[in-house]
Design an enzyme around this catalytic site. Structure first.
Site, PDB file in Angstrom:
ATOM      1  N   SER A   1       0.823  -1.213   0.000  1.00  0.00           N
ATOM      2  CA  SER A   1       0.000   0.000   0.000  1.00  0.00           C
ATOM      3  C   SER A   1       0.852   1.256   0.000  1.00  0.00           C
ATOM      4  O   SER A   1       0.424   2.322   0.433  1.00  0.00           O
ATOM      5  CB  SER A   1      -0.923  -0.004   1.223  1.00  0.00           C
ATOM      6  OG  SER A   1      -0.123  -0.089   2.402  1.00  0.00           O
TER       7      SER A   1
ATOM      8  N   GLU B   1      17.866  15.514   6.349  1.00  0.00           N
ATOM      9  CA  GLU B   1      16.635  16.113   6.867  1.00  0.00           C
ATOM     10  C   GLU B   1      16.526  15.930   8.380  1.00  0.00           C
ATOM     11  O   GLU B   1      16.133  16.854   9.110  1.00  0.00           O
ATOM     12  CB  GLU B   1      15.424  15.519   6.136  1.00  0.00           C
ATOM     13  CG  GLU B   1      15.393  16.022   4.700  1.00  0.00           C
ATOM     14  CD  GLU B   1      14.303  15.414   3.813  1.00  0.00           C
ATOM     15  OE1 GLU B   1      13.845  16.117   2.918  1.00  0.00           O
ATOM     16  OE2 GLU B   1      13.946  14.249   4.020  1.00  0.00           O
TER      17      GLU B   1
HETATM   18  C1  LIG Z   1      12.849   8.094   5.292  1.00  0.00           C
HETATM   19  C2  LIG Z   1      12.576   8.100   3.809  1.00  0.00           C
HETATM   20  C3  LIG Z   1      12.599   9.287   3.114  1.00  0.00           C
HETATM   21  C4  LIG Z   1      12.324   9.314   1.749  1.00  0.00           C
HETATM   22  N1  LIG Z   1      12.342  10.511   1.095  1.00  0.00           N
HETATM   23  C5  LIG Z   1      12.013  10.550  -0.218  1.00  0.00           C
HETATM   24  C6  LIG Z   1      11.921  11.784  -0.911  1.00  0.00           C
HETATM   25  O1  LIG Z   1      12.173  12.858  -0.327  1.00  0.00           O
HETATM   26  N2  LIG Z   1      11.551  11.776  -2.232  1.00  0.00           N
HETATM   27  C7  LIG Z   1      11.275  10.611  -2.867  1.00  0.00           C
HETATM   28  O2  LIG Z   1      10.908  10.649  -4.047  1.00  0.00           O
HETATM   29  N3  LIG Z   1      11.375   9.428  -2.259  1.00  0.00           N
HETATM   30  C8  LIG Z   1      11.723   9.368  -0.953  1.00  0.00           C
HETATM   31  N4  LIG Z   1      11.810   8.171  -0.311  1.00  0.00           N
HETATM   32  C9  LIG Z   1      11.597   6.936  -1.088  1.00  0.00           C
HETATM   33  C10 LIG Z   1      10.125   6.650  -1.314  1.00  0.00           C
HETATM   34  O3  LIG Z   1       9.417   6.751  -0.107  1.00  0.00           O
HETATM   35  C11 LIG Z   1      10.025   5.262  -1.917  1.00  0.00           C
HETATM   36  O4  LIG Z   1      10.664   5.303  -3.170  1.00  0.00           O
HETATM   37  C12 LIG Z   1       8.596   4.812  -2.092  1.00  0.00           C
HETATM   38  O5  LIG Z   1       7.933   4.765  -0.855  1.00  0.00           O
HETATM   39  C13 LIG Z   1       8.548   3.437  -2.759  1.00  0.00           C
HETATM   40  O6  LIG Z   1       7.215   3.019  -2.882  1.00  0.00           O
HETATM   41  P1  LIG Z   1       6.884   1.469  -2.990  1.00  0.00           P
HETATM   42  O7  LIG Z   1       5.404   1.391  -3.177  1.00  0.00           O
HETATM   43  O8  LIG Z   1       7.757   0.826  -3.969  1.00  0.00           O
HETATM   44  O9  LIG Z   1       7.293   0.862  -1.566  1.00  0.00           O
HETATM   45  P2  LIG Z   1       6.808   1.265  -0.123  1.00  0.00           P
HETATM   46  O10 LIG Z   1       6.253   2.628  -0.072  1.00  0.00           O
HETATM   47  O11 LIG Z   1       7.954   0.936   0.771  1.00  0.00           O
HETATM   48  O12 LIG Z   1       5.612   0.251   0.186  1.00  0.00           O
HETATM   49  C14 LIG Z   1       5.837  -1.120   0.339  1.00  0.00           C
HETATM   50  C15 LIG Z   1       4.540  -1.772   0.749  1.00  0.00           C
HETATM   51  O13 LIG Z   1       4.670  -3.177   0.634  1.00  0.00           O
HETATM   52  C16 LIG Z   1       4.138  -3.784   1.802  1.00  0.00           C
HETATM   53  N5  LIG Z   1       4.765  -5.095   1.953  1.00  0.00           N
HETATM   54  C17 LIG Z   1       6.070  -5.425   1.944  1.00  0.00           C
HETATM   55  N6  LIG Z   1       6.224  -6.759   2.085  1.00  0.00           N
HETATM   56  C18 LIG Z   1       4.972  -7.281   2.173  1.00  0.00           C
HETATM   57  C19 LIG Z   1       4.468  -8.598   2.329  1.00  0.00           C
HETATM   58  N7  LIG Z   1       5.275  -9.665   2.414  1.00  0.00           N
HETATM   59  N8  LIG Z   1       3.138  -8.746   2.386  1.00  0.00           N
HETATM   60  C20 LIG Z   1       2.283  -7.700   2.306  1.00  0.00           C
HETATM   61  N9  LIG Z   1       2.724  -6.424   2.153  1.00  0.00           N
HETATM   62  C21 LIG Z   1       4.053  -6.230   2.088  1.00  0.00           C
HETATM   63  C22 LIG Z   1       4.446  -2.789   2.904  1.00  0.00           C
HETATM   64  O14 LIG Z   1       3.612  -2.997   4.031  1.00  0.00           O
HETATM   65  C23 LIG Z   1       4.121  -1.494   2.175  1.00  0.00           C
HETATM   66  O15 LIG Z   1       2.744  -1.253   2.212  1.00  0.00           O
HETATM   67  C24 LIG Z   1      12.066   8.108   1.061  1.00  0.00           C
HETATM   68  C25 LIG Z   1      12.060   6.907   1.749  1.00  0.00           C
HETATM   69  C26 LIG Z   1      12.316   6.906   3.130  1.00  0.00           C
HETATM   70  C27 LIG Z   1      12.305   5.602   3.883  1.00  0.00           C
END
Ligand SMILES: Cc1cc2nc3c(=O)[nH]c(=O)nc-3n(C[C@H](O)[C@H](O)[C@H](O)COP(=O)(O)OP(=O)(O)OC[C@H]3O[C@@H](n4cnc5c(N)ncnc54)[C@H](O)[C@@H]3O)c2cc1C
Length: 427
Positions: free
Chosen positions: A17, A180
């Site tokens: 999510s 940050e």
């Molecule tokens: C502290 C921090 C600061 C950041 N700052 C920036 C920024 O300034 N600008 C920017 O562009 N990006 C930033 N990022 C990066 C950005 O947040 C990520 O690139 C983005 O969240 C990736 O989205 P995603 O959907 O791939 O993964 P995520 O947002 O990590 O979501 C992963 C999802 O998968 C679920 N999941 C994982 N394994 C399982 C499983 N086995 N079963 C069920 N669900 C599971 C988790 O619960 C979660 O809901 C930052 C990240 C962090 C941690």
């Protein structure tokens, strides 16, 4: 839209999510499909603002709205909380652990995997044990209690050495998260908390930012990282570059500097912002499909974000390895949407290849209360203008009107009034 009872609807399961999973689901709003979004947490998480929860600017609810509330108007989407523990790519089913520990099986016709990354301590158990990561809402709330708890302890402590230890904040990793956090702890020490303590001055705090590389914000143009470094130094942050962490303990950090010398600093708060790797879900998918993984455990995908040999499975966002695309929210949103569109086009009979093309909308990092750096291709902004760009972009991407409203109120309290409203913590 009314469908006859016996119509077979294409079942799309989205795992995660975060930005990837949420944007994939939303992009399927008008498609004649049944979407099931499964995530380990019950909320969407705006990770870029985690540091503001940790430093008392925002509440956890403002950056982590319930996923089912976000998707409440999307009739073709069902949200379930659970951890995916297995994938049978032949039978097209997922094994899921529900919150009560019961095992569930979820079938799919198409699968979008958006499992993201977890903190990596490079396999070092001591680093993991003695430093706080910054990846989840729990991490941010734990860090909040550590930071504000350290100031509380300093008020109790008469011994100058003990007090100095409580007031030393060691941050490992000078990417956007480390920068940050360092900037906001600097703001707390030098601006927000100055009048609140009687037995010490918060300005005595030392904020140490360590990085193995020669400059902070290495993915930004050099000019912007130099400006950000100067802004941090003005807030009293000490930069220790080309410096590697050698060891961590319950009360100290040991580093090796550019001269090869080892130094140990007593620091009650140690924060790890130095590394990430793909979530364990990537291993489950790799084993079930034979997908290749890179050194961070991210899964190599074809140009349309599907897994080679499994056109029905897509991997998007941080967990995907495609053309060196960085782990950014914008990449996750765009790839999530792309996977959804490929599936919808196929269902409409359009089988033409659809390679993903990334639209680079820039990167940014907030350095202090009203100063940020923002890079858009060859153009870069810093200081107040960078901060305005940061403000507009973050407001635009915050999910939900209610969150936006209260976030603006909290930002006004912090950025204009210099105060921190969200400091409650339980030790
Ligand atoms: C502290 C921090 C600061 C950041 N700052 C920036 C920024 O300034 N600008 C920017 O562009 N990006 C930033 N990022 C990066 C950005 O947040 C990520 O690139 C983005 O969240 C990736 O989205 P995603 O959907 O791939 O993964 P995520 O947002 O990590 O979501 C992963 C999802 O998968 C679920 N999941 C994982 N394994 C399982 C499983 N086995 N079963 C069920 N669900 C599971 C988790 O619960 C979660 O809901 C930052 C990240 C962090 C941690």
């Amino acid at each position: 839209m009314c469908r006859p009872h016996n119509e077979i609807v294409h079942r799309i399961v989205v795992i995660g999510s975060g930005f990837g999973g949420l944007f994939a689901t939303r992009a399927l709003k008008r498609a004649p499909v049944a979407v099931t979004l499964i995530a380990a947490t019950n909320h969407h998480l705006f990770q870029p603002l985690l540091y503001q929860v940790a430093t008392g600017i925002l509440s956890s609810g403002e950056i982590a709205p319930p996923t089912r509330e976000v998707l409440r108007r999307q009739a073709n989407a069902t949200v379930v909380q659970g951890e995916v523990t297995g994938l049978d790519a032949g039978a097209r089913t997922l094994a899921v652990l529900a919150p009560d520990g019961s095992a569930q099986t979820v079938p799919y016709d198409s699968l979008i995997v958006a499992g993201g990354m977890v903190t990596s301590y490079f396999g070092n158990a001591r680093f993991e044990r003695y430093a706080h990561g910054m990846k989840s809402i729990d991490d941010a709330l734990r860090l909040r209690s550590q930071i504000f708890g350290a100031f509380e302890m300093a008020e109790w402590t008469a011994d100058p050495q003990r007090r100095a230890a409580w007031l030393t904040f060691a941050i490992v990793g000078a990417g956007p998260t480390g920068v940050e956090l360092a900037g906001q702890i600097g703001e707390l020490a030098h601006r927000s908390l100055t009048k609140e303590f009687r037995n010490f001055s918060p300005a005595e705090a030392r904020i140490l930012l360590f990085d193995g590389g020669p400059r902070i914000l290495p993915t930004f143009p050099e000019r912007l990282s130099a400006k950000a470094a100067r802004a941090l130094e003005r807030l009293g942050v000490e930069l220790h570059l080309s410096t590697l962490v050698a060891d961590l303990e319950e009360t100290a950090i040991t580093v090796t500097g550019p001269d090869g010398e080892r130094r140990t600093v007593t620091a009650m708060t140690r924060i790890w912002a130095a590394g990430v790797r793909a979530a364990p879900l990537a291993d489950i998918v790799a084993q079930a499909t034979g997908a290749a993984a890179d050194r961070l455990g991210r899964l190599a995908v074809a140009e349309d974000c599907s897994l080679p040999g499994h056109p029905e499975i897509f991997v998007v966002g941080d967990m995907m390895a495609l053309k060196d695309l960085p782990g950014l929210a914008e990449v996750a949103m765009q790839t999530g949407r792309h996977a959804a569109r490929v599936i919808a086009a196929r269902l409409a009979g359009d089988e033409r290849p659809k390679p993903f093309r990334y639209r680079d909308l820039g990167t940014m990092a907030a350095v202090s209360r009203t100063s940020a750096v923002a890079a858009f291709g060859n153009r870069g902004f810093s200081g107040r203008i960078g901060w305005l760009a940061w403000l507009v972009v973050h407001l635009a991407f915050l999910t939900g009107f209610k969150n936006r409203f209260t976030t603006v109120v909290h930002w006004a309290i912090t950025f204009i009034g210099n105060a921190r409203e969200e400091r409650a913590f339980w030790s």
